[in-house]
Scaffold this motif. Sequence first.
Motif, PDB file in Angstrom:
ATOM      1  N   ASN A 133      -3.303  -3.541  -5.018  1.00 30.28           N
ATOM      2  CA  ASN A 133      -4.221  -2.834  -4.976  1.00 30.28           C
ATOM      3  C   ASN A 133      -4.004  -1.852  -3.694  1.00 30.28           C
ATOM      4  O   ASN A 133      -3.553  -2.428  -2.748  1.00 30.28           O
ATOM      5  N   ARG A 134      -4.782  -0.855  -3.751  1.00 32.32           N
ATOM      6  CA  ARG A 134      -4.905  -0.181  -2.340  1.00 32.32           C
ATOM      7  C   ARG A 134      -6.234   0.701  -2.538  1.00 32.32           C
ATOM      8  O   ARG A 134      -6.797   0.728  -3.556  1.00 32.32           O
ATOM      9  N   GLY A 135      -6.628   1.551  -1.368  1.00 30.62           N
ATOM     10  CA  GLY A 135      -7.818   1.979  -1.189  1.00 30.62           C
ATOM     11  C   GLY A 135      -7.712   3.562  -1.928  1.00 30.62           C
ATOM     12  O   GLY A 135      -6.566   3.885  -1.698  1.00 30.62           O
ATOM     13  N   PRO A 136      -8.567   4.121  -2.494  1.00 27.70           N
ATOM     14  CA  PRO A 136      -8.236   5.719  -3.031  1.00 27.70           C
ATOM     15  C   PRO A 136      -7.874   6.346  -1.914  1.00 27.70           C
ATOM     16  O   PRO A 136      -6.886   7.483  -2.360  1.00 27.70           O
ATOM     17  N   TRP A 137      -8.225   6.148  -0.778  1.00 25.27           N
ATOM     18  CA  TRP A 137      -7.872   7.331   0.377  1.00 25.27           C
ATOM     19  C   TRP A 137      -6.663   6.950   1.095  1.00 25.27           C
ATOM     20  O   TRP A 137      -6.231   7.286   1.992  1.00 25.27           O
ATOM     21  N   ARG A 138      -6.005   5.789   0.693  1.00 24.21           N
ATOM     22  CA  ARG A 138      -5.024   5.284   1.489  1.00 24.21           C
ATOM     23  C   ARG A 138      -3.830   4.800   0.698  1.00 24.21           C
ATOM     24  O   ARG A 138      -3.370   3.813   0.448  1.00 24.21           O
ATOM     25  N   PRO A 139      -2.949   5.836   0.306  1.00 27.58           N
ATOM     26  CA  PRO A 139      -1.792   5.667  -0.518  1.00 27.58           C
ATOM     27  C   PRO A 139      -0.837   5.168   0.385  1.00 27.58           C
ATOM     28  O   PRO A 139       0.347   4.616  -0.469  1.00 27.58           O
ATOM     29  N   GLU A 140      -0.546   5.101   1.611  1.00 22.09           N
ATOM     30  CA  GLU A 140       0.343   4.698   2.344  1.00 22.09           C
ATOM     31  C   GLU A 140       0.303   3.047   2.522  1.00 22.09           C
ATOM     32  O   GLU A 140       1.095   2.465   2.837  1.00 22.09           O
ATOM     33  N   LEU A 141      -0.874   2.382   2.095  1.00 20.56           N
ATOM     34  CA  LEU A 141      -1.043   0.937   2.255  1.00 20.56           C
ATOM     35  C   LEU A 141      -1.379   0.334   0.843  1.00 20.56           C
ATOM     36  O   LEU A 141      -2.371   0.727   0.361  1.00 20.56           O
ATOM     37  N   THR A 142      -0.284  -0.681   0.531  1.00 18.17           N
ATOM     38  CA  THR A 142      -0.555  -1.421  -0.738  1.00 18.17           C
ATOM     39  C   THR A 142      -0.512  -2.919  -0.322  1.00 18.17           C
ATOM     40  O   THR A 142       0.072  -3.282   0.478  1.00 18.17           O
ATOM     41  N   VAL A 143      -1.676  -3.544  -0.730  1.00 26.22           N
ATOM     42  CA  VAL A 143      -1.792  -5.082  -0.583  1.00 26.22           C
ATOM     43  C   VAL A 143      -1.546  -5.753  -1.963  1.00 26.22           C
ATOM     44  O   VAL A 143      -1.797  -5.353  -3.218  1.00 26.22           O
ATOM     45  N   ALA A 144      -0.684  -7.017  -1.868  1.00 29.43           N
ATOM     46  CA  ALA A 144      -0.376  -7.646  -3.124  1.00 29.43           C
ATOM     47  C   ALA A 144      -0.619  -8.979  -3.037  1.00 29.43           C
ATOM     48  O   ALA A 144      -0.473  -9.511  -1.800  1.00 29.43           O
ATOM     49  N   GLN A 145      -1.036  -9.724  -4.078  1.00 29.83           N
ATOM     50  CA  GLN A 145      -1.216 -11.412  -4.244  1.00 29.83           C
ATOM     51  C   GLN A 145      -0.196 -11.652  -5.347  1.00 29.83           C
ATOM     52  O   GLN A 145      -0.363 -11.016  -6.496  1.00 29.83           O
ATOM     53  N   GLY A 146       0.483 -12.537  -4.965  1.00 21.06           N
ATOM     54  CA  GLY A 146       1.575 -13.139  -6.130  1.00 21.06           C
ATOM     55  C   GLY A 146       1.427 -14.526  -6.313  1.00 21.06           C
ATOM     56  O   GLY A 146       1.041 -15.349  -5.579  1.00 21.06           O
ATOM     57  N   GLU A 147       2.002 -14.958  -7.527  1.00 20.55           N
ATOM     58  CA  GLU A 147       2.162 -16.225  -7.910  1.00 20.55           C
ATOM     59  C   GLU A 147       3.533 -16.422  -8.314  1.00 20.55           C
ATOM     60  O   GLU A 147       4.007 -15.670  -9.182  1.00 20.55           O
ATOM     61  N   GLY A 148       4.067 -17.556  -8.120  1.00 27.08           N
ATOM     62  CA  GLY A 148       5.615 -17.911  -8.510  1.00 27.08           C
ATOM     63  C   GLY A 148       6.503 -17.115  -7.980  1.00 27.08           C
ATOM     64  O   GLY A 148       7.260 -16.461  -8.792  1.00 27.08           O
ATOM     65  N   LEU A 149       6.521 -17.009  -6.780  1.00 30.29           N
ATOM     66  CA  LEU A 149       7.377 -16.154  -6.003  1.00 30.29           C
ATOM     67  C   LEU A 149       8.983 -16.591  -5.730  1.00 30.29           C
ATOM     68  O   LEU A 149       8.938 -17.658  -5.355  1.00 30.29           O
ATOM     69  N   VAL A 150       9.838 -15.767  -5.728  1.00 33.18           N
ATOM     70  CA  VAL A 150      10.869 -16.084  -5.236  1.00 33.18           C
ATOM     71  C   VAL A 150      11.351 -14.645  -4.304  1.00 33.18           C
ATOM     72  O   VAL A 150      11.618 -13.646  -4.909  1.00 33.18           O
TER      73      VAL A 150
END
Length: 331
Positions: free
Chosen positions: A87-104
């Motif tokens: 997800n990211r804010g509509p006005w902040r295309p430079e910043l992306t936040v992620a939550q993951g499961e089963g990561l390698v």
Amino acid sequence: MTEKIAGGRRWPLLLALLPLILGLAVYGQLWRGWAAQFETTLAGWFPGQAPIVSGFPYRLETELAGVSLAHDGEVDVRMTAERLRLNRGPWRPELTVAQGEGLVLAAALPGLSPRITAPAGTASLKLSRDPRGQTRLARLSIVLPGASGSVGLASEGPSFQADNLELHAREIEPAGTPAANDPSLPPRGQLVIGAQGLRIGAGAAISLAGEANVRGAAPLRAWRAWAGTGSVDLAISGRDATGELFALAASLVPVGSGLRLAGTVRTVCPISVQAALAGIVPPAEQRLRAPVQLAIESLLPAGDAVALRGMPADLATRPRRGQLPACPRLR
């Protein structure tokens, strides 16, 4: 008559709401445009995926399954996730936040092939543009509770587990052109590592804090171009509840198909450090009152072939902190 009065009252109300209705319509169109841009970006990051962005009106969000991200070359970087929410804010295309499961997370470069797995994790990615319009990594922060893996030296060992592992990376743009007589290379990037409850092999749990500063005449984007002049300054310390156990200050320099490690280790548990590097069980050791400094050198990947020099001849008679717990097993 009453109906006429009621109808007359509706018009002022509708006129008062008209700017709000128009504003929502305009914002809805803008949000849809931002969502389409985010979908295009994600489709480029994750080929084969068809992301659909939701979250109106406050955010842009999508969830993907069976995610795979790879960069192939002289340095391979790979990430897979069973499920990933971005997800990211509509006005902040430079910043992306992620939550993951089963990561390698895995990488392969001359001398090292680290691999990390975690049941879940979070990350934030911030990109920026330099004066030439090139995209740069302003910050990548990854937090992995319950992480495990290996550093990826020869024969894959040793393995590790951590209650919590943090990785923070950024690309650095040099402030200016270095002087011709300046022997130091300009900074190109930085990796900061923090681990709590870290256990290497069968070792005791310790906390680890590390920093790797990348230098070179060329940016760290193509290994061959960077490796000609590149180097990495390392500063890593480990401690338990009683205090600092060791502090490494060293450099990594590309040599052929590997990396040359050279530097010093300051420690109050020299026998335990020596045993950890050799991959053997250490004898019982009390902490020194004053730390000793040892020289360390190795060519990676080299497995257990790590040279540790400078062990004091009078080590057995040096003052010890008998009132403190004995040195923990580090590996």
